[in-house]
Design an enzyme around this catalytic site. Sequence first.
Site, PDB file in Angstrom:
ATOM      1  CB  ALA B 508      -1.017  -0.025   1.182  1.00 50.40           C
ATOM      2  CG  HIS B 509       3.739   2.068   3.222  1.00 49.93           C
ATOM      3  ND1 HIS B 509       4.453   2.907   4.308  1.00 49.93           N
ATOM      4  CD2 HIS B 509       2.233   2.161   3.217  1.00 49.93           C
ATOM      5  CE1 HIS B 509       3.305   2.614   5.285  1.00 49.93           C
ATOM      6  NE2 HIS B 509       2.083   2.785   4.330  1.00 49.93           N
TER       7      HIS B 509
END
Lengths: 266, 589
Positions: B508-509
Amino acid sequence: MSNQESKESKDEKGSSEEAEIGSQDVSRRAFLKNAGVATGGVIGGALLGGLFTQSLQTDTKPTTSPAPEDVKEFMEARMFFTRYEDFAVLEQATERIFPEDDNGPGAIGLGVPFFIDKQLAGPWGMNAKDYRQGPFPGSGASIDQSIQTRGEVFLQGLRMMNQLSTEKFDKTFDQADEEQQIEVLQAFEAGDVAMKGVDSSSFFMLLRESTLEGVYSDPLYGGNKDMEGWKMKEFPGAVPSYTDIIESEEFVKMDPISLTDYQQKS
Amino acid sequence: MDETMAKKLDKVDVVIIGSGWSGGIVAAELAKKGYQVVGLERGKDQSIEDFIGAKDELRYTRRSEMTQDLTMESFTVRNTLDESAIPIRDKAGFNIGTNTGGMSVHWTGVTFRWLPFDFEIKSKLVEKYGEEIIPKDMTIHDWGITYDELEKYYDQFEKTAGIAGEDNPLGPERSDDYPNPPVKETPSVQLFQEAAKELGYHPYRLPSANADQDYENPDGETINACVYCAFCTLHGCDFGAKADPIVTVLKTAKETNNYDLRNGAYAKRILHDGERATGVLYVDTETGEEYEQPADLVVSAAFTFTNTRLLLLSEIGKPYDFKAGKGVIGKNYTGHHTNIGLVGATGFFENKKFNNFAGAGALGATIDDYNPEQLDHLEEGFLHGYEVYILQEGNPPISGNNVPEGTPLWGKEFKEKSLHYANRQITLAHQYGSLPWNHNFLDLDPNYTDAFGDPLLRITCKYTDHDRNINRQALEKSKEILEQMGADIIQAPEITDETEFSGADVEAHSAGGVIMGEDAESSAVNNYSQMWDMENLFVVGASSFPHFGHHNPTGTVGAMAYRAAEGMIKYLEAGGGLLVEAKRGRRMA
């Protein structure tokens, strides 16, 4: 078995500084007090109405009704595995991964084989939410890249366990002794078994992970029978709030609660 | 694509793709100002009613039910140009958001500000060490905005989300305190902070979007107090206690009656005439019919990958071409990649037991003593920094079975030890500054398509020794702190020279693809997230980050969204025009 008895029968390991709060006081009033809920806020009554089942809205302790020996477990039948012999291999394999011991039940006692059976019969076993367009890489694939579904991989893997066991020990996997079974599993783990369309070490990882899921998922899925998996691990399950213990210096033991008591029901 | 087949709808002022923090903040700000806004969310609607009773590790953590399933669309991954990329197939573990609120609903809530250094990274490094310190393949550049200019938007987002925190002793200036004090402290977090102080560090509490008290934000929305149930990550909050777009900005936007959020609206193309965006082409996934939503202003506020892919599919901007060394759309892919950046060191304790089953998504503490403003980069050999932190978000029973090295991963001894250490362990994690390389980029895959027949987005990424070294160091520091904390057995995964990026490490990062900068040649958007090449198209989200800082990204995503919303209002009030003058370079003809 009352809550008090169940605590005393447990073997205390490690720290003696453990606060025993017994069953959680999961009444609505206690929850409000602990959580500091803004009942007039955005959620208010609707949330709280949905948060607790009838049994938890009184102040009585939740009772875990003991299952009499002769209660029929209707859910303990196969929905994916058609052949008993394949299921027997699965039972033994999962039991080797998570065996019964002094801590408590093993995979079979926890319902793990039936858990896996149900999972394989469902969307996960059919890779229903995965990306399934080709091309696929072919032989030696990891589970992620295999053209086979998880259900197909499991069937193939379990049958090959029987095959390997028969070749090495002249016995089917479920007839082999513990040491022999471990040896067979180790061969899969090392990637030494030639499976078609998938790598055997990747299948073994899937088997191991599925076993742990069966040990520790909410009992609604068929495993973690009677929450014994959670009890062994001192994991309290689907608890609404830990506000009252989050700062506690001592370890807090609690009887676990599962989703059937946590979710709203009619 | 025969656009005339789509049913053309009535024009609105603004159409926004996405309903996460970026899309939600923009929607609220514009709707409050009286603009008619349409939101297009490809996923289904969801609200707190869906999250009540959802404390289910198998369903939400293991099977990742809230995230994008991969039947419609996925991504392909490769390390180098001479490889064929392979698709990410397994939905679980690839946690890309979808549905109303997006990833911002099942996030953990750690909400940081990035550093003044980050926004002027290139000029600060050059000023301190000279141009030669930057490796020739590294494509860092200044963002075109300073921390001081961004500060008020950080403040605005923190107040919208009710962030609970305390000052970073080594951090930049703040105009105001956090709107909420830090959440409760657990013995593990206390132990970490004591040990860190003993080692001469400056620990402080993680800034958290789950607060310890009820909070009303400036828009009048209430966020309830967190109850530390430890089912934060990958779950919605069944208590309305985690700041997310649903309970804040989307609610605010809807209350104005100027915001029409359409679910099942799968954006396929941003429509344009070469000069201006004219609207969005989307599929109604409940009927299969295509629609064209015209608007004066188009906003792409989807996740990093989707923003980039939409521009490439729509043929907007110049696609990045690594071989030719030209182009912009797709370049500077960075992230906190799992196998180097989101691993941690674990300490096992014989004489301490922790309530590891309890916690919250952002309950923890960190140190900034290794942030890039504290380090001498010549000495270190890497050009950013890292944080080392403790996060007590709960040690869930299926996923948390750490055992000391040498223990078999199954069988009698495994069971014994995994039970024994379940509540007798602490893991410290780290996050690193992930810097961009010219060989790490996004483009369209030639072999795999989505359900509509459009090419998937391809991620080309490989680690360098720079990436590995910064993370090796961070792991060493984690181990050092665990030793000071009194752990009896300490271990960390080894990052070898062979440790490499794969589909399993996409997180997600993730950032980049439509990067922000000072000029139209090296960047896609200006500091209002406005496209240099198409002034009525704003592309908002971490896609605009030219590099990844050493902290969680959402604070910066929120701040940039508030700034972008301000820019959009300026743009609409002015009737057009680029909001920032490019430093050099020409607009595309």
